[in-house]
Design a protein around this motif. Structure first.
Motif, PDB file in Angstrom:
ATOM      1  N   THR A 114      15.916  35.011 -35.100  1.00  0.00           N
ATOM      2  CA  THR A 114      16.686  34.055 -34.308  1.00  0.00           C
ATOM      3  C   THR A 114      18.184  34.216 -34.559  1.00  0.00           C
ATOM      4  N   ASN A 115      18.961  33.319 -33.998  1.00  0.00           N
ATOM      5  CA  ASN A 115      20.425  33.383 -34.160  1.00  0.00           C
ATOM      6  C   ASN A 115      20.987  32.032 -34.576  1.00  0.00           C
ATOM      7  N   ALA A 116      22.141  32.077 -35.232  1.00  0.00           N
ATOM      8  CA  ALA A 116      22.800  30.831 -35.654  1.00  0.00           C
ATOM      9  C   ALA A 116      23.319  30.069 -34.443  1.00  0.00           C
ATOM     10  N   PRO A 118      22.129  46.856 -28.588  1.00  0.00           N
ATOM     11  CA  PRO A 118      22.449  47.926 -29.559  1.00  0.00           C
ATOM     12  C   PRO A 118      22.347  47.488 -31.024  1.00  0.00           C
ATOM     13  N   ALA A 119      22.807  46.280 -31.337  1.00  0.00           N
ATOM     14  CA  ALA A 119      22.728  45.830 -32.740  1.00  0.00           C
ATOM     15  C   ALA A 119      21.272  45.664 -33.143  1.00  0.00           C
ATOM     16  N   GLY A 120      20.464  45.148 -32.204  1.00  0.00           N
ATOM     17  CA  GLY A 120      19.042  44.952 -32.478  1.00  0.00           C
ATOM     18  C   GLY A 120      18.333  46.277 -32.695  1.00  0.00           C
ATOM     19  N   LEU A 158      16.035  37.190 -25.049  1.00  0.00           N
ATOM     20  CA  LEU A 158      15.383  37.496 -26.337  1.00  0.00           C
ATOM     21  C   LEU A 158      16.418  37.964 -27.359  1.00  0.00           C
ATOM     22  N   PRO A 159      16.252  37.588 -28.632  1.00  0.00           N
ATOM     23  CA  PRO A 159      17.247  37.996 -29.622  1.00  0.00           C
ATOM     24  C   PRO A 159      17.098  39.463 -30.038  1.00  0.00           C
ATOM     25  N   PHE A 160      18.191  40.049 -30.406  1.00  0.00           N
ATOM     26  CA  PHE A 160      18.227  41.406 -30.984  1.00  0.00           C
ATOM     27  C   PHE A 160      17.479  42.459 -30.167  1.00  0.00           C
ATOM     28  N   VAL A 161      17.821  42.535 -28.882  1.00  0.00           N
ATOM     29  CA  VAL A 161      17.229  43.603 -28.062  1.00  0.00           C
ATOM     30  C   VAL A 161      18.287  44.636 -27.654  1.00  0.00           C
ATOM     31  N   VAL A 192      18.098  35.541 -39.397  1.00  0.00           N
ATOM     32  CA  VAL A 192      19.084  34.818 -38.581  1.00  0.00           C
ATOM     33  C   VAL A 192      20.308  35.703 -38.351  1.00  0.00           C
ATOM     34  N   GLY A 193      20.609  35.931 -37.081  1.00  0.00           N
ATOM     35  CA  GLY A 193      21.801  36.701 -36.726  1.00  0.00           C
ATOM     36  C   GLY A 193      22.928  35.769 -36.313  1.00  0.00           C
ATOM     37  N   GLU A 194      23.857  36.287 -35.513  1.00  0.00           N
ATOM     38  CA  GLU A 194      25.017  35.479 -35.121  1.00  0.00           C
ATOM     39  C   GLU A 194      24.767  34.696 -33.835  1.00  0.00           C
ATOM     40  N   GLN A 195      24.677  35.420 -32.740  1.00  0.00           N
ATOM     41  CA  GLN A 195      24.491  34.813 -31.423  1.00  0.00           C
ATOM     42  C   GLN A 195      23.981  35.918 -30.496  1.00  0.00           C
ATOM     43  N   PRO A 196      23.365  35.561 -29.374  1.00  0.00           N
ATOM     44  CA  PRO A 196      22.920  36.616 -28.457  1.00  0.00           C
ATOM     45  C   PRO A 196      24.112  37.417 -27.956  1.00  0.00           C
ATOM     46  N   GLY A 197      23.881  38.683 -27.703  1.00  0.00           N
ATOM     47  CA  GLY A 197      24.910  39.517 -27.089  1.00  0.00           C
ATOM     48  C   GLY A 197      24.640  39.607 -25.589  1.00  0.00           C
ATOM     49  N   ASP A 198      25.331  40.535 -24.958  1.00  0.00           N
ATOM     50  CA  ASP A 198      25.197  40.686 -23.505  1.00  0.00           C
ATOM     51  C   ASP A 198      23.734  40.929 -23.090  1.00  0.00           C
ATOM     52  N   ALA A 199      23.088  41.892 -23.763  1.00  0.00           N
ATOM     53  CA  ALA A 199      21.707  42.239 -23.384  1.00  0.00           C
ATOM     54  C   ALA A 199      20.767  41.073 -23.660  1.00  0.00           C
ATOM     55  N   GLU A 200      20.955  40.402 -24.794  1.00  0.00           N
ATOM     56  CA  GLU A 200      20.080  39.290 -25.178  1.00  0.00           C
ATOM     57  C   GLU A 200      20.222  38.124 -24.203  1.00  0.00           C
ATOM     58  N   ASP A 201      21.479  37.907 -23.755  1.00  0.00           N
ATOM     59  CA  ASP A 201      21.752  36.818 -22.807  1.00  0.00           C
ATOM     60  C   ASP A 201      21.004  37.062 -21.492  1.00  0.00           C
ATOM     61  N   VAL A 256      25.183  41.804 -44.391  1.00  0.00           N
ATOM     62  CA  VAL A 256      26.161  41.883 -43.297  1.00  0.00           C
ATOM     63  C   VAL A 256      25.410  41.947 -41.968  1.00  0.00           C
ATOM     64  N   HIS A 257      26.155  41.832 -40.892  1.00  0.00           N
ATOM     65  CA  HIS A 257      25.530  41.884 -39.569  1.00  0.00           C
ATOM     66  C   HIS A 257      25.420  43.346 -39.124  1.00  0.00           C
ATOM     67  N   PRO A 258      24.315  43.726 -38.472  1.00  0.00           N
ATOM     68  CA  PRO A 258      24.212  45.133 -38.044  1.00  0.00           C
ATOM     69  C   PRO A 258      25.333  45.569 -37.097  1.00  0.00           C
TER      70      PRO A 258
HETATM   71  N1  URA Z   1      23.714  40.020 -32.450  1.00  0.00           N
HETATM   72  C1  URA Z   1      23.138  38.904 -32.934  1.00  0.00           C
HETATM   73  O1  URA Z   1      23.607  38.311 -33.883  1.00  0.00           O
HETATM   74  N2  URA Z   1      22.039  38.479 -32.336  1.00  0.00           N
HETATM   75  C2  URA Z   1      21.485  39.053 -31.315  1.00  0.00           C
HETATM   76  O2  URA Z   1      20.489  38.554 -30.851  1.00  0.00           O
HETATM   77  C3  URA Z   1      22.108  40.232 -30.845  1.00  0.00           C
HETATM   78  C4  URA Z   1      23.225  40.703 -31.420  1.00  0.00           C
END
Ligand code: URA
Length: 475
Positions: free
Chosen positions: A356-358, A334-336, A329-332, A316-325, A437-439
């Motif tokens: 997934t994300n919170a 830079p952090a992913g 798809l989650p974590f695609v 479980v991550g935080e929330q989608p970022g720009d690319a994910e939005d 921690v979060h990537p």
């Molecule tokens: N950071 C997150 O927590 N989730 C993502 O899907 C992308 C970046």
């Protein structure tokens, strides 16, 4: 040559009187040797002919205002410089308003330095309680000013500490305030001051008000120059506070603001009334229509979790970022990508996990063409927890890996102290949760801190893999 002795105490009055007299007697600057506190007397002792007063001398008020501070400067040339300007002022009254005049500029600089020293003294004198047991409390302080600022500054301390007796001892003079009377005395050795219990209290207070997020070491040492530290009890904490500031700021960022418990309880009660989707199809349909919080508005789309629907590990991550939005798809982004690389090095194959994300919508602020990531707040996390719980109920993971403060808050109820809690499993109503921690936190670190932080992250991930093995194959 006239040698004019100037005392260490009462220097201003002595210089002013002598300068007026010399000016009245038309004694040029080059014929005067100003002898402060007897430092030159032996070298240049001369008979001092009393200057002959020829008429009254008018001295501009702004010169006097400046001179009465410059005389306390430590530069041995201060009296000569002042008199040289005074001499010129006889013929050219405009000098005082000529900012380009080098003699005036130098004196203004000296005046400024004395004012600065005066303020530092007001801020950094530390009194110790002498516990003399008399009717008035008695305090003493040792201070080492850059310039001779004790005498002009003492009336300030007398006003501020009028109901106590005190003394400020410095390498050249001592100011003493006893029963409401201020006196000055020449040189005294550094006194052996008793320890003061209030110093510990003051140190604790100082540590508590120290805001690591505001720390600017250069600005701080300019404000509180190091040479004062040795006489300031709280300063002993500064090196440690500076050394740990970066970590504390990260901790504070991870902890973030929290919502009032009553508000959290209200959101939870609302959510508890809504039945959770019992199948993937229902979850998918409901999630795509989610309007529980305002984040669905500006986002391109909802980003649900992906991966094997019976995965033993849920990430479980935080929330989608720009690319994910944009991709849905989650974590695609830079952090992913960083996560994938470090996970692979730690022996964790992301493809085997449900990721997934919170929070399921991208929260951002539009700045020109850029969409700048914003941290979700507690209300948004609480609303979205409904979806994370639904995913957990369907996947039934053996272990959940929570990455970062938002995931920790969603799954354990708090994001506090994530840096201390990382690398460990916590028991939660959703089952065992392994915290790290979060990537994207690693992406924000300066280069010099990155390698070590990546190593710690890899260690967390291998810890999670080991924990998962144990949980999947209990002895
Ligand atoms: N950071 C997150 O927590 N989730 C993502 O899907 C992308 C970046």
């Amino acid at each position: 040559m006239h040698t004019i002795p100037l005392p260490r105490i009462g220097t201003w009055e002595a210089w002013r009187t002598a300068a007026r007299a010399c000016l009245a007697a038309r004694i040029p600057p080059e014929d005067i040797l100003w002898d402060f506190a007897g430092s030159e007397a032996e070298l240049f002792a001369t008979d001092l002919p009393a200057p002959t007063v020829r008429g009254t001398v008018k001295v501009p008020a702004d010169f006097v205002d400046m001179a009465k501070w410059v005389v306390w400067h430590a530069d041995p040339q201060r009296f000569a410089r002042l008199y040289a300007l005074l001499w010129r002022l006889r013929l050219d009254k405009g000098v005082m308003s000529d900012r380009a005049d080098p003699d005036l500029a130098k004196l203004r600089q000296m005046e400024k330095a004395v004012h600065r020293c005066k303020h530092k003294m007001r801020a950094f004198v530390r009194f110790r309680d002498l516990r003399t047991g008399g009717p008035r409390r008695s305090f003493a302080a040792w201070f080492e000013p850059t310039h001779h600022t004790v005498e002009p500054n003492a009336p300030f301390f007398a006003r501020r500490f009028a109901d106590m007796d005190w003394m400020i001892v410095t390498p050249d003079i001592t100011a003493r305030f006893t029963d409401g009377t201020l006196t000055f005395h020449e040189g005294q050795p550094k006194p052996d001051l008793p320890d003061d219990a209030t110093e510990e209290l003051w140190g604790t207070y100082f540590k508590n008000i120290f805001n690591p997020a505001r720390l600017k070491v250069k600005a701080m040492t300019a404000e509180m120059p190091k040479k004062y530290w040795k006489n300031m009890p709280e300063a002993q904490h500064i090196p440690d506070l500076i050394a740990h500031a970066e970590a504390r700021v990260r901790d504070m960022a991870e902890a973030g603001p929290t919502l009032a418990p009553a508000r959290v309880a209200k959101i939870r009660a609302q959510l508890a009334e809504t039945p959770q989707p019992a199948s993937w199809n229902l979850l998918d349909a409901d999630l795509h229509n989610c309007t529980r919080c305002p984040l669905h508005g500006p986002a391109t789309q909802v980003v649900p979790g992906t991966g094997p629907r019976d995965a033993a590990l849920m990430i479980v991550g935080e929330q989608p970022g720009d690319a994910e939005d944009l991709e849905g798809l989650p974590f695609v982004g830079p952090a992913g990508q960083l996560f994938d690389r470090l996970a692979a090095q730690a022996g964790l194959d992301r493809k085997t996990a449900f990721v997934t994300n919170a929070v399921k919508h991208f929260k951002f602020e539009q700045r020109g063409k850029r969409r700048i990531h914003q941290n979700p707040n507690t209300s948004e996390i609480e609303h979205c927890r409904f979806w994370v719980e639904s995913e957990i109920k369907l996947v039934k993971p053996k272990l959940i890996l929570a990455m970062g403060g938002t995931a920790a808050e969603s799954l354990t109820g708090t994001r506090k102290g994530i840096l201390k809690r990382r690398g460990q499993i916590e028991d939660t109503p959703h089952g065992p949760v392994f915290l790290t921690v979060h990537p994207s936190y690693l992406l924000r670190l300066p280069d010099h801190a990155r390698e070590e932080a990546e190593q710690a992250f890899r260690a967390d991930l291998s810890g999670a893999v080991q924990a998962l093995t144990l949980l999947s194959h209990p002895a």
